[in-house]
Design a protein around this motif. Structure first.
Motif, PDB file in Angstrom:
ATOM      1  N   LEU A 103      65.612  51.392  68.805  1.00 32.87           N
ATOM      2  CA  LEU A 103      65.337  50.222  67.972  1.00 32.87           C
ATOM      3  C   LEU A 103      66.607  49.725  67.276  1.00 32.87           C
ATOM      4  N   MET A 104      67.363  50.632  66.715  1.00 30.36           N
ATOM      5  CA  MET A 104      68.601  50.235  66.038  1.00 30.36           C
ATOM      6  C   MET A 104      69.607  49.656  67.020  1.00 30.36           C
ATOM      7  N   GLU A 105      69.681  50.236  68.218  1.00 34.50           N
ATOM      8  CA  GLU A 105      70.613  49.730  69.239  1.00 34.50           C
ATOM      9  C   GLU A 105      70.242  48.318  69.660  1.00 34.50           C
ATOM     10  N   CYS A 106      68.975  48.060  69.841  1.00 35.87           N
ATOM     11  CA  CYS A 106      68.533  46.724  70.252  1.00 35.87           C
ATOM     12  C   CYS A 106      68.833  45.695  69.168  1.00 35.87           C
ATOM     13  N   ILE A 107      68.607  46.072  67.905  1.00 37.18           N
ATOM     14  CA  ILE A 107      68.856  45.131  66.803  1.00 37.18           C
ATOM     15  C   ILE A 107      70.341  44.851  66.663  1.00 37.18           C
ATOM     16  N   PRO A 164      69.973  49.742  55.723  1.00 35.48           N
ATOM     17  CA  PRO A 164      69.894  48.467  54.989  1.00 35.48           C
ATOM     18  C   PRO A 164      71.088  47.550  55.238  1.00 35.48           C
ATOM     19  N   ASP A 165      72.287  48.106  55.298  1.00 35.51           N
ATOM     20  CA  ASP A 165      73.463  47.268  55.535  1.00 35.51           C
ATOM     21  C   ASP A 165      73.448  46.689  56.949  1.00 35.51           C
ATOM     22  N   ARG A 166      73.114  47.512  57.940  1.00 37.34           N
ATOM     23  CA  ARG A 166      73.108  47.028  59.324  1.00 37.34           C
ATOM     24  C   ARG A 166      72.036  45.964  59.538  1.00 37.34           C
ATOM     25  N   LEU A 167      70.852  46.201  59.010  1.00 42.06           N
ATOM     26  CA  LEU A 167      69.779  45.210  59.168  1.00 42.06           C
ATOM     27  C   LEU A 167      70.060  43.955  58.364  1.00 42.06           C
ATOM     28  N   ASN A 175      65.723  38.738  56.693  1.00 35.11           N
ATOM     29  CA  ASN A 175      65.572  40.173  56.483  1.00 35.11           C
ATOM     30  C   ASN A 175      64.197  40.482  55.883  1.00 35.11           C
ATOM     31  N   LEU A 176      63.661  41.637  56.261  1.00 38.28           N
ATOM     32  CA  LEU A 176      62.339  42.040  55.797  1.00 38.28           C
ATOM     33  C   LEU A 176      62.463  42.865  54.512  1.00 38.28           C
ATOM     34  N   ALA A 177      61.406  42.850  53.712  1.00 33.88           N
ATOM     35  CA  ALA A 177      61.439  43.555  52.423  1.00 33.88           C
ATOM     36  C   ALA A 177      61.603  45.052  52.605  1.00 33.88           C
ATOM     37  N   GLU A 178      61.095  45.602  53.717  1.00 35.75           N
ATOM     38  CA  GLU A 178      61.200  47.052  53.931  1.00 35.75           C
ATOM     39  C   GLU A 178      62.638  47.519  54.084  1.00 35.75           C
ATOM     40  N   PHE A 179      63.531  46.613  54.448  1.00 28.16           N
ATOM     41  CA  PHE A 179      64.916  47.005  54.706  1.00 28.16           C
ATOM     42  C   PHE A 179      65.843  46.766  53.518  1.00 28.16           C
ATOM     43  N   LEU A 180      65.326  46.237  52.430  1.00 30.04           N
ATOM     44  CA  LEU A 180      66.160  46.045  51.249  1.00 30.04           C
ATOM     45  C   LEU A 180      66.491  47.395  50.629  1.00 30.04           C
ATOM     46  N   PRO A 181      67.705  47.569  50.096  1.00 31.03           N
ATOM     47  CA  PRO A 181      68.095  48.892  49.569  1.00 31.03           C
ATOM     48  C   PRO A 181      67.153  49.421  48.494  1.00 31.03           C
ATOM     49  N   GLN A 182      66.686  48.545  47.600  1.00 29.97           N
ATOM     50  CA  GLN A 182      65.823  49.015  46.517  1.00 29.97           C
ATOM     51  C   GLN A 182      64.468  49.499  47.025  1.00 29.97           C
ATOM     52  N   ASN A 183      64.094  49.113  48.256  1.00 27.06           N
ATOM     53  CA  ASN A 183      62.842  49.587  48.841  1.00 27.06           C
ATOM     54  C   ASN A 183      63.065  50.711  49.851  1.00 27.06           C
ATOM     55  N   TYR A 184      64.185  50.657  50.570  1.00 29.75           N
ATOM     56  CA  TYR A 184      64.403  51.630  51.641  1.00 29.75           C
ATOM     57  C   TYR A 184      64.791  53.003  51.105  1.00 29.75           C
ATOM     58  N   GLN A 216      73.348  66.259  54.396  1.00 28.20           N
ATOM     59  CA  GLN A 216      74.270  65.172  54.727  1.00 28.20           C
ATOM     60  C   GLN A 216      73.659  63.805  54.435  1.00 28.20           C
ATOM     61  N   VAL A 217      72.362  63.661  54.735  1.00 29.84           N
ATOM     62  CA  VAL A 217      71.678  62.392  54.419  1.00 29.84           C
ATOM     63  C   VAL A 217      71.688  62.146  52.918  1.00 29.84           C
ATOM     64  N   LEU A 218      71.352  63.166  52.148  1.00 28.11           N
ATOM     65  CA  LEU A 218      71.341  63.021  50.692  1.00 28.11           C
ATOM     66  C   LEU A 218      72.740  62.709  50.161  1.00 28.11           C
ATOM     67  N   GLY A 219      73.746  63.417  50.673  1.00 29.64           N
ATOM     68  CA  GLY A 219      75.109  63.179  50.212  1.00 29.64           C
ATOM     69  C   GLY A 219      75.613  61.797  50.558  1.00 29.64           C
ATOM     70  N   LYS A 220      75.355  61.342  51.785  1.00 30.97           N
ATOM     71  CA  LYS A 220      75.852  60.017  52.192  1.00 30.97           C
ATOM     72  C   LYS A 220      75.161  58.905  51.417  1.00 30.97           C
ATOM     73  N   ALA A 221      73.862  59.060  51.140  1.00 22.11           N
ATOM     74  CA  ALA A 221      73.149  58.056  50.344  1.00 22.11           C
ATOM     75  C   ALA A 221      73.731  57.974  48.939  1.00 22.11           C
ATOM     76  N   CYS A 222      74.076  59.128  48.362  1.00 22.66           N
ATOM     77  CA  CYS A 222      74.650  59.123  47.011  1.00 22.66           C
ATOM     78  C   CYS A 222      76.070  58.569  47.018  1.00 22.66           C
ATOM     79  N   VAL A 223      76.836  58.850  48.067  1.00 21.08           N
ATOM     80  CA  VAL A 223      78.191  58.317  48.156  1.00 21.08           C
ATOM     81  C   VAL A 223      78.170  56.793  48.227  1.00 21.08           C
ATOM     82  N   LEU A 224      77.158  56.242  48.871  1.00 17.61           N
ATOM     83  CA  LEU A 224      77.029  54.790  48.963  1.00 17.61           C
ATOM     84  C   LEU A 224      76.554  54.157  47.652  1.00 17.61           C
TER      85      LEU A 224
END
Length: 824
Positions: A103-107, A164-167, A175-184, A216-224
Motif C-alpha cells: 500500500l505504501m509503495e503504491c501511494i 504522516p509525512d509521506r501521505l 489528505n485523510l484525517a487518519e493520516f494527520l500526525p495528531q491522529n496517527y 526503535q518505533v518508539l524511539g524514532k517517533a520521539c525523535v521526530l
C-alpha cells in the motif's frame, strides 16, 4: 523441485495473468476465490506448506496486481462493490507487513492525483482502523531468523513512523484525517501497547520474543518530536498495567533499554513529561540509569546541566526517580555535588541564561529535599564550600533576579547542610518564584502520617472565639452569671481615628536657605523633616534663590542620611536633588559628575548621582517645562487654598465660553508653541565628564573591576543622555564618544553591562541624524553591525539578544532611508 511448491507457483502465475488481462467479472471472482485458499479463508484451504510458500513468496505479487487494476471500469465488472470488498479482504487478512508495504509503495509511486491513489489511501485507512498495524509490529517481534529480516525491519521502520509525512506530501489537500500526525501517533501508541500485550502473553506461554523493533518505533517517533502524541496513549495504560505486575514491569524496562542511543534522550524526556511522579517512572524504567551509559548521561548530565526546558514536575520526577532505589541514590548525591559546584561557578553565573540558573537552583533544592542527613554528612564540607562560593558570586551579580536566587538557595541549603548553626536570613522581595523554590526544599510528607495536616489546622479554628472578640490582651468574656453584667467597659465603642493627623510643633521653612540650615545644623528633627518635605516646592518657586546655593544644596542632599524614619525619605531626597539640578543644570551637573569619580563615596551614592542626572535631563528635555512650572507653582505641602484656585478659574472660563458668541470658529485650537530644548545647552556638561574617566580605577572605586553593577548603570545612563540629546548640535560628538565606550566594553562578562551597551547603541542610532552617522561614523557603524549580529546569535542572555536584534533593525532602517531608490 517439490511438486507441491511448483503447483503453487503455477497457480499464482495463472491467477495473476487472469487478473491482469481478463474483463470477465465472473472469471475474476472465481480466480480470487481460488487464491483465498492459500490464505485459509475458504472451506477447502490449501496445505500448510502451500500457505507458507504463498505468504512468503507470492502474496506481494498478487497484491501489486490487485492495486494496479484499481479503476472505475475494473471495479464495475461486478455489481454492489463486490470486487472492491474482495480485493480489500486480501489486504486485511493476509500477512500485515507485506500488505502495508505494498500500500505504501503504491501511494508513493503514484504520479499524481488519481482514482487509484485515493482508493489506495482509503484502503490504507481501513487497514489502520482494523488494527492491522498491531499485526505488523507483532510480526517483527516473532520473526528473527530470516536472512532478509534486518532489511525488512529497516524498511518497515521508516514507513511506519514516517507515514504522516509521506501521505501528507503525496495527498496534500486531499489528505485523510487518519493520516494527520495528531491522529496517527496516538493510534500508533495504542498499537504498540497491543503488541506489548502479545509479547507478555507469549512470555507467559514460554515463547521467546524480541522487542527491538518496538523500541526503535518508539524511539524514532520521539525523535521526530511526537513524544506527547505517542506516549499520551501509551504511558497511562502502562502505568496501570505495571502496578503490582512484575512481568509487565520487566517488559517496560526491556522496551526502554532497547531504544537506540540516538533516541534515548527524546524517549526519556517524553516519559518524564508523561509519567505521574517518580514512583511511576521507577516502575517504567527500573534501574535503567545504572545499566545504560546513555541513559545515565541524559538523566544526570544532559537534563540537569545542558538543558533547562524541563518543568518543575519533570525535575521532581527525575530526581525523585534517582532517590527511589538504593542503587540509584549515589547518583543523586553525585548530582547534588555537581549541581552546587555549577551553581557556585562565577563563570556559569555570568555566561548562562537566567532560566538555566533558575533550573539549576530548583534542582539543588529538590536534591536536598530527597537526601537524608546521614547522606549529606559525608560530603558536607564539600557542599558547604561550593555553597559559600556561590552565595558570594550571586550577591555580586548586577541582576536582581540572580541575587534573589542566591539568597533563597543559601537560606534553604544552609539550613539543611548546617542545621546546628544559626539560620541564615536575607531581605528580598517575595514573589511566586521564591515561594515555589522554598516549597521544593520541603521534604514530601510521609504517607503513613495523614493526620499532620489536620493537626496544623485545628489550633487555627480553636483560636477564634464564638463571641467575635479580637485581640488577646483585651478583657476576656466570662462564662456567664451576674458578674459578667458588671463589666460595663466591654460595651464602649472605640472612636474612629483613621482621619486624624499628627500635630507638628515646628513650622515648615519658607526659604531655601532656611532649608539648608535646617538640614545641616538643626537638632530639631521635626523641623528637619518639615524642611525636607518643603524643599522641592521651594526650589521651583524660588529659582533665583536656589541658584545662589545650588551647589551647596546638592552637596547637602547627596550626603543626607535618614535619621528619623521619615516615610518616603529616598523619594523626597531624590526629587529635591532633581529639582536643584533642573534649576541650575550646568553647575550642579558639573559638581555631581565630579563627585561620581571622587573618593570616599559608596556605590549607592554613585548610583544615586546617575539616577538624578538621568531624571534631570529628562525633565529639561521635556517641551514646555517652564510654562508648566509657572502655572503649577508647586507648594511645599498641601494647603487649604491650593485646590480652590484652579476650580474657580475653570468655572469662570467655562461661563465665558458659554456666553460668548463667535461669528467664525476658525481653527479649533492653537498648536503648542515651539520652545527650545533646554537640555541641548547643557547636554555636554551631563555627558562628557561621566564618560571620560571610566577606565581610571581609584582606590575605592574600580568600574572595570569589581564595581560592575555601577558600570552597568553608567552605560544605561549614558544611553539615556544620548537619547535625550536628539537633534542637538552636540549629538554627533556624543555619539562618537559613546560608540568608542561601547567598543571598549563590548565583550564584558556582566549581563547588565552588555544590556546597557546595547541600549546605548540604539540610542546613538535614534539620536544622531542619519546623514551625520554615515558621514562621520562609517567605520564605527560597520564594526557595530558585525558585533550586534554576533550578540543576536550567541549571547546567553535573552534580553541582550532582543536588544541586539532591535539595534540591527534600526541599522537596516537607516540603510533603507539613505540608499537611493533603484531605477527600474
Amino acid at each position: 523441485m517439490d511438486p507441491e511448491l511448483s503447483a503453487v507457483r503455477l497457480s499464482v502465475q495463472e491467477a495473476v495473468h487472469v487478473l491482469s488481462s481478463s474483463e470477465d467479472g465472473g472469471h475474476i471472482l472465481s480466480t480470487l476465490g481460488s487464491l483465498k485458499r492459500y490464505l485459509g479463508e475458504t472451506e477447502n484451504p490449501a496445505l500448510p506448506q502451500e500457505q507458507e510458500e504463498f505468504a512468503r513468496i507470492h502474496f506481494s505479487t498478487c497484491l501489486r496486481c490487485l492495486v494496479g487494476r484499481l479503476s472505475p471500469r475494473w471495479l464495475g465488472l461486478l455489481p454492489g462493490g463486490q470486487l472492491e470488498e474482495l480485493c480489500a479482504s486480501f489486504f486485511l487478512k493476509g500477512p500485515a507487513d507485506q500488505a502495508f508495504l505494498v500500500l505504501m509503495e503504491c501511494i508513493e509511486d503514484a504520479a499524481g492525483p488519481s482514482f487509484r491513489l485515493m482508493k489506495t489511501a482509503r484502503l490504507l485507512a481501513r487497514f489502520l482502523s482494523a488494527g492491522r498495524m498491531a499485526a505488523v509490529l507483532e510480526g517483527q517481534c516473532q520473526r528473527q531468523a530470516e536472512p532478509a529480516f534486518p532489511l525488512l525491519q529497516e524498511t518497515l521502520l521508516a514507513r511506519v513512523v514516517g507515514l504522516p509525512d509521506r501521505l501528507g506530501n503525496r495527498l496534500q489537500r486531499e489528505n485523510l484525517a487518519e493520516f494527520l500526525p495528531q491522529n496517527y501517533f496516538p493510534l500508533l501508541g495504542e498499537e504498540v501497547l497491543r503488541a506489548l500485550q502479545v509479547v507478555v502473553d507469549s512470555l507467559r506461554g514460554g515463547s521467546d520474543c524480541a522487542m527491538s523493533f518496538l523500541s526503535q518505533v518508539l524511539g524514532k517517533a520521539c525523535v521526530l518530536g511526537r513524544q506527547k502524541e505517542t506516549l499520551r496513549a501509551l504511558v497511562p495504560r502502562l502505568t496501570a498495567l505495571t502496578q503490582g505486575n512484575g512481568l509487565w514491569q520487566r517488559v517496560c524496562w526491556r522496551l526502554v533499554e532497547c531504544v537506540p542511543d540516538r533516541a534515548m534522550e527524546a524517549v526519556l524526556t517524553g516519559l518524564l513529561e508523561a509519567a505521574l511522579g517518580p514512583q511511576v517512572l521507577s516502575r517504567l524504567l527500573g534501574n535503567l540509569v545504572t545499566k545504560s551509559k546513555k541513559a545515565r548521561f541524559v538523566m544526570t548530565r544532559k537534563l540537569l546541566f545542558l538543558r533547562f526546558d524541563c518543568t518543575t514536575p519533570m525535575l521532581q520526577s527525575l530526581l525523585g526517580y534517582l532517590a527511589e532505589d538504593s542503587q540509584r541514590r549515589p547518583l543523586l548525591v553525585q548530582a547534588l555535588k555537581e549541581l552546587l559546584e555549577t551553581w557556585g561557578s562565577s563563570s556559569a553565573v555570568r555566561h548562562t541564561p537566567l532560566a538555566q540558573q533558575r533550573h539549576i537552583s530548583k534542582a539543588v533544592l529538590i536534591c536536598l529535599a530527597h537526601l537524608q542527613a546521614a547522606e549529606l554528612q559525608d560530603c558536607r564540607a564539600e557542599l558547604l564550600a561550593s555553597l559559600m562560593a556561590g552565595v558570594q558570586t550571586h550577591l555580586d551579580s548586577s541582576l536582581p533576579p540572580v541575587r534573589r536566587l542566591g539568597m533563597v538557595v543559601a537560606e534553604v541549603a544552609s539550613a539543611r547542610l548546617h542545621p546546628e548553626g544559626p539560620p541564615l536570613r536575607f531581605q528580598y522581595e517575595e514573589d511566586e518564584l521564591t515561594s515555589e523554590m522554598r516549597g521544593l526544599a520541603t521534604p514530601r510528607p510521609v504517607a503513613d502520617r495523614p493526620s499532620e495536616a489536620g493537626l496544623s489546622v485545628a489550633p487555627i479554628s480553636g483560636d477564634t472565639p464564638d463571641n467575635g472578640t479580637v485581640g488577646s490582651d483585651g478583657p476576656q468574656a466570662r462564662p456567664g452569671g451576674s458578674d459578667s453584667e458588671l463589666d460595663s467597659d466591654d460595651e464602649l465603642v472605640p472612636c474612629d481615628m483613621s482621619g486624624d493627623t499628627e500635630l507638628k510643633s515646628s513650622k515648615a521653612p519658607a526659604y531655601v536657605r532656611d532649608c539648608v540650615e535646617a538640614l545641616t545644623a538643626s537638632e530639631d528633627w521635626e523641623r528637619w523633616e518639615a524642611a525636607l518635605r518643603a524643599l522641592e516646592g521651594l526650589i521651583f518657586r524660588s529659582p533665583a534663590a536656589t541658584r545662589e546655593v545650588s551647589v551647596e544644596l546638592a552637596k547637602v542632599l547627596l550626603h543626607l542620611e535618614e535619621k528619623t524614619g521619615v516615610a518616603g525619605f529616598e523619594g523626597l531626597r531624590q526629587r529635591a536633588l532633581v529639582a536643584v539640578t533642573v534649576t541650575d543644570p550646568a553647575r550642579v551637573a558639573a559638581y555631581l559628575t565630579a563627585q561620581f569619580y571622587a573618593l570616599n563615596y559608596s556605590l549607592r551614592q554613585r548610583m544615586d548621582i546617575l539616577d538624578v542626572l538621568t531624571l534631570a535631563a529628562e525633565e529639561l528635555s521635556r517641551p514646555g517645562r517652564l510654562r508648566r512650572a509657572q502655572q503649577s507653582s508647586p507648594a511645599p505641602g498641601p494647603r487649604p487654598g491650593s485646590a480652590a484656585a484652579p476650580a474657580w478659574r475653570a468655572v469662570v472660563e467655562e461661563r465665558l465660553r458659554s456666553k460668548t458668541r463667535r461669528l467664525s470658529k476658525g481653527c479649533a485650537g492653537q498648536g503648542p508653541a515651539a520652545v527650545p530644548n533646554e537640555f541641548s545647552a547643557v547636554a555636554g556638561c551631563f555627558f562628557f565628564p561621566l564618560i571620560q574617566r571610566f577606565d581610571k580605577p581609584l582606590v575605592t572605586f574600580d568600574l572595570l573591576g569589581d564595581d560592575q553593577l555601577v558600570l552597568g548603570r553608567l552605560a544605561h545612563t549614558l544611553g539615556a543622555l544620548m537619547y535625550l540629546a536628539v537633534n542637538t548640535s552636540v549629538a554627533v560628538p556624543m555619539g562618537k564618544a559613546l560608540l568608542e565606550f561601547v567598543w571598549a566594553l563590548r565583550f564584558h562578562g556582566d549581563t547588565c553591562v552588555r544590556r546597557g551597551l546595547l541600549s546605548a547603541v540604539s540610542a546613538v542610532l535614534l539620536s544622531v541624524p542619519a546623514e551625520r552617522l554615515l558621514e562621520d561614523l562609517p567605520d564605527e557603524l560597520l564594526e557595530a553591525r558585525s558585533w550586534l549580529a554576533d550578540v543576536a546569535e550567541k549571547d546567553p542572555d535573552e534580553d541582550c539578544r532582543l536588544l541586539a536584534v532591535k539595534a540591527l533593525l534600526l541599522l537596516e532602517k537607516l540603510r533603507d532611508k539613505l540608499l537611493p531608490p533603484s531605477s527600474t
